[in-house]
Design an enzyme around this catalytic site. Structure first.
Site, short mmCIF file in Angstrom:
data_model
loop_
_atom_site.label_atom_id
_atom_site.label_comp_id
_atom_site.label_asym_id
_atom_site.label_seq_id
_atom_site.Cartn_x
_atom_site.Cartn_y
_atom_site.Cartn_z
N HIS A 208 0.80 -1.22 0.00
CA HIS A 208 0.00 0.00 0.00
C HIS A 208 0.84 1.28 0.00
O HIS A 208 0.31 2.37 -0.12
CB HIS A 208 -0.92 0.05 1.23
CG HIS A 208 -0.21 0.41 2.50
ND1 HIS A 208 0.53 -0.47 3.21
CD2 HIS A 208 -0.12 1.60 3.16
CE1 HIS A 208 1.05 0.12 4.28
NE2 HIS A 208 0.67 1.39 4.27
C1 UD1 Z 1 -1.93 6.05 5.33
C2 UD1 Z 1 -0.62 6.61 5.89
C3 UD1 Z 1 0.44 5.52 5.85
C4 UD1 Z 1 -0.02 4.27 6.57
C5 UD1 Z 1 -1.38 3.84 6.03
C6 UD1 Z 1 -1.90 2.70 6.86
C7 UD1 Z 1 -0.23 9.00 5.41
C8 UD1 Z 1 0.51 9.95 4.60
N1 UD1 Z 1 -0.14 7.71 5.03
O1 UD1 Z 1 -1.70 5.67 3.99
O2 UD1 Z 1 1.61 6.00 6.50
O3 UD1 Z 1 0.91 3.26 6.34
O4 UD1 Z 1 -2.30 4.92 6.12
O5 UD1 Z 1 -2.81 1.92 6.18
O6 UD1 Z 1 -0.89 9.38 6.36
N2 UD1 Z 1 -9.17 4.87 1.11
C9 UD1 Z 1 -10.41 4.32 1.08
N3 UD1 Z 1 -11.04 4.07 2.27
C10 UD1 Z 1 -10.48 4.34 3.47
C11 UD1 Z 1 -9.21 4.92 3.48
C12 UD1 Z 1 -8.57 5.17 2.30
O7 UD1 Z 1 -10.96 4.05 0.02
O8 UD1 Z 1 -11.11 4.07 4.51
C13 UD1 Z 1 -8.47 5.11 -0.17
C14 UD1 Z 1 -8.73 6.51 -0.74
O9 UD1 Z 1 -8.81 6.41 -2.10
C15 UD1 Z 1 -7.46 7.25 -0.34
C16 UD1 Z 1 -6.40 6.15 -0.38
O10 UD1 Z 1 -7.06 4.99 0.04
O11 UD1 Z 1 -7.16 8.31 -1.19
C17 UD1 Z 1 -5.22 6.43 0.50
O12 UD1 Z 1 -5.62 6.69 1.86
P1 UD1 Z 1 -4.74 7.64 2.80
O13 UD1 Z 1 -5.24 7.60 4.17
O14 UD1 Z 1 -4.58 8.97 2.17
O15 UD1 Z 1 -3.32 6.97 2.72
P2 UD1 Z 1 -2.88 5.46 3.00
O16 UD1 Z 1 -2.29 4.92 1.76
O17 UD1 Z 1 -4.01 4.72 3.61
N1 UDP Z 2 -3.61 -5.09 9.10
C1 UDP Z 2 -4.89 -5.59 9.29
N2 UDP Z 2 -5.59 -6.00 8.19
C2 UDP Z 2 -5.08 -5.93 6.93
C3 UDP Z 2 -3.77 -5.41 6.76
C4 UDP Z 2 -3.07 -4.98 7.86
O1 UDP Z 2 -5.37 -5.68 10.42
O2 UDP Z 2 -5.78 -6.31 5.99
C5 UDP Z 2 -2.86 -4.64 10.29
C6 UDP Z 2 -1.51 -5.28 10.46
O3 UDP Z 2 -1.63 -6.51 11.14
C7 UDP Z 2 -0.75 -4.24 11.25
C8 UDP Z 2 -1.32 -2.94 10.72
O4 UDP Z 2 -2.57 -3.26 10.13
O5 UDP Z 2 -1.05 -4.33 12.62
C9 UDP Z 2 -0.39 -2.36 9.70
O6 UDP Z 2 -1.03 -1.35 9.03
P1 UDP Z 2 -0.64 -0.89 7.56
O7 UDP Z 2 0.13 -1.94 6.86
O8 UDP Z 2 -1.89 -0.39 6.92
O9 UDP Z 2 0.25 0.41 7.85
P2 UDP Z 2 1.76 0.66 8.27
O10 UDP Z 2 2.11 -0.21 9.40
O11 UDP Z 2 2.60 0.43 7.06
O12 UDP Z 2 1.77 2.11 8.62
#
Ligand code: UD1
Ligand code: UDP
Length: 362
Positions: A208
């Site tokens: 992601h």
């Molecule tokens: C964010 C964090 C990242 C973290 C990740 C955990 C920042 C800059 N990034 O990245 O560090 O690792 O969360 O998962 O804060 N979207 C949905 N539904 C949701 C949420 C997101 O559809 O509930 C989609 C939207 O299209 C959105 C995209 O995912 O634009 C990205 O979501 P966003 O929260 O901006 O960044 P993450 O990639 O989730």
């Molecule tokens: N995780 C989860 N379901 C998923 C993918 C990840 O519960 O489908 C959990 C995972 O076990 C870990 C956390 O989400 O505890 C990690 O989050 P993510 O990979 O979104 O973000 P990051 O750690 O890179 O910020």
């Protein structure tokens, strides 16, 4: 009578998981009251609600429903709404987790209100400023009053930046979270049937990180590598919405990978624990794989979790297909030694953090 009013700012999936052990510990202390503000950065049921339900976390007192947008717009809206909320709550301290836009927004509003900021997971560095998370964590650390460092590496990083004075080595809260739910994961063997998997006979992968999903060439390369691997071994990917959208946008399809919806925390821990390999670009999952004793391949050029590399439980493979195939074709897989778990503390990081916050006000 509660004397410390603490506002916690969360918003993204890993933050719900990290807050659970700390919020549980706060509840044991009569001197501290926690008010939780969810920015709404993650909002879909499988990215937010499911974690509160499964881990029995109280509903946040406030959800700011900021939702998705570009970095500037999303962070800007968070700043406005968090400030409004904190003006009403008037907390004595603000607690933030990790390195998301919600982390930075919470910390910045608090610092400008002269409210002390407490940062959990301080001192992590990739030394890659193209990562939005690196900017978020650097800035948050530099405006925090207490920096809770999970590892010695984090301590060393903070020292280099002159931030040692306010730093406390706590161990990692994600170890605390795993230990809280360890017993429940053991009861989840029904998942073998649900996902048609057997112990150490499949790979669990996640993807992601913006640097992997927002570049079509890189995304295609990674998906092709994983799809090739999946010809010979079952490969499950719980698909993050960011990645799902990117695959759709670029019309990228697969033949062998099993894409599934994002899964709950306990399901994810179960899938990591029983997998033969974890392949990921997630920060939290590299660490969980290490703690659960499953070797990991990381689809990045660098990692903040250096200890996983030093103990041979993680390899930075970037998008090197030859290297990935060579590693996973080996008949024996690396395994943790007895002492390696200590690297992430002793499962009492939450206790240390809450006590340090209380001491701060004494
Ligand atoms: C964010 C964090 C990242 C973290 C990740 C955990 C920042 C800059 N990034 O990245 O560090 O690792 O969360 O998962 O804060 N979207 C949905 N539904 C949701 C949420 C997101 O559809 O509930 C989609 C939207 O299209 C959105 C995209 O995912 O634009 C990205 O979501 P966003 O929260 O901006 O960044 P993450 O990639 O989730
Ligand atoms: N995780 C989860 N379901 C998923 C993918 C990840 O519960 O489908 C959990 C995972 O076990 C870990 C956390 O989400 O505890 C990690 O989050 P993510 O990979 O979104 O973000 P990051 O750690 O890179 O910020």
């Amino acid at each position: 009578m509660k004397s410390i009013k603490l506002a916690t700012i969360i918003g993204a999936r890993p933050q719900f998981i990290k807050m659970k052990p700390i919020s549980s510990y706060i509840k044991k202390h009569s001197s501290i009251e926690e008010i939780v503000i969810h920015t709404g950065q993650h909002y879909d049921r499988l990215m937010s609600e499911i974690f509160f339900k499964e881990m029995k976390i109280d509903e946040p007192q406030k959800n700011l429903s900021v939702g998705s947008a570009s970095h500037g717009k999303q962070t800007g809206e968070m700043l406005i709404k968090i400030e409004e909320a904190l003006f009403k709550i008037r907390p004595q301290g603000v607690l933030v987790y990790g390195d998301t836009n919600s982390t930075l927004a919470g910390a910045l509003v608090a610092a400008k209100m002269n409210v002390p900021v407490f940062h959990v997971e301080a001192g992590l560095r990739s030394y890659n400023k193209a990562m939005p998370e690196e900017i978020n964590r650097l800035l948050t650390d530099h405006i925090s009053s207490l920096l809770f460092a999970p590892t010695q590496t984090a301590i060393a990083n903070l020292k280099k930046e002159g931030l040692y004075k306010n730093t406390i080595l706590t161990g990692d809260v994600m170890l605390d979270s795993i230990l809280m739910f360890e017993k429940e994961i053991k009861k989840m063997s029904f998942l073998f049937e649900k996902y048609k998997i057997t112990h150490k006979n499949y790979i669990i992968a996640t993807l992601h990180r913006a640097e992997n999903t927002d570049n079509k060439k890189r995304l295609l390369a990674i998906i092709n590598i994983l799809d090739n691997i999946a010809r010979n071994i079952k490969l499950l990917i719980p698909l993050h919405h960011r990645t799902k959208n990117a695959l759709k946008k670029h019309n990228i399809t697969v033949k062998n990978i099993d894409f599934i919806e994002p899964v709950s925390y306990l399901t994810m821990l179960f899938l990591e624990k029983h997998a033969k390999w974890v392949i990921t670009d997630s920060g939290g999952i590299q660490k969980e794989a290490f703690i659960l004793n499953t070797p990991c391949l990381t689809l990045r050029k660098e990692t903040e979790w250096q200890e996983t590399l030093e103990n041979n439980m993680n390899t930075l493979v970037d998008t090197d297909e030859m290297l990935i195939k060579e590693i996973i074709s080996k008949t024996t897989t690396p395994s943790n030694t007895e002492n390696t778990l200590q690297i992430y503390g002793n499962g009492k990081a939450s206790k240390k953090i809450v006590e340090a916050i209380i001491n701060y006000f004494e």
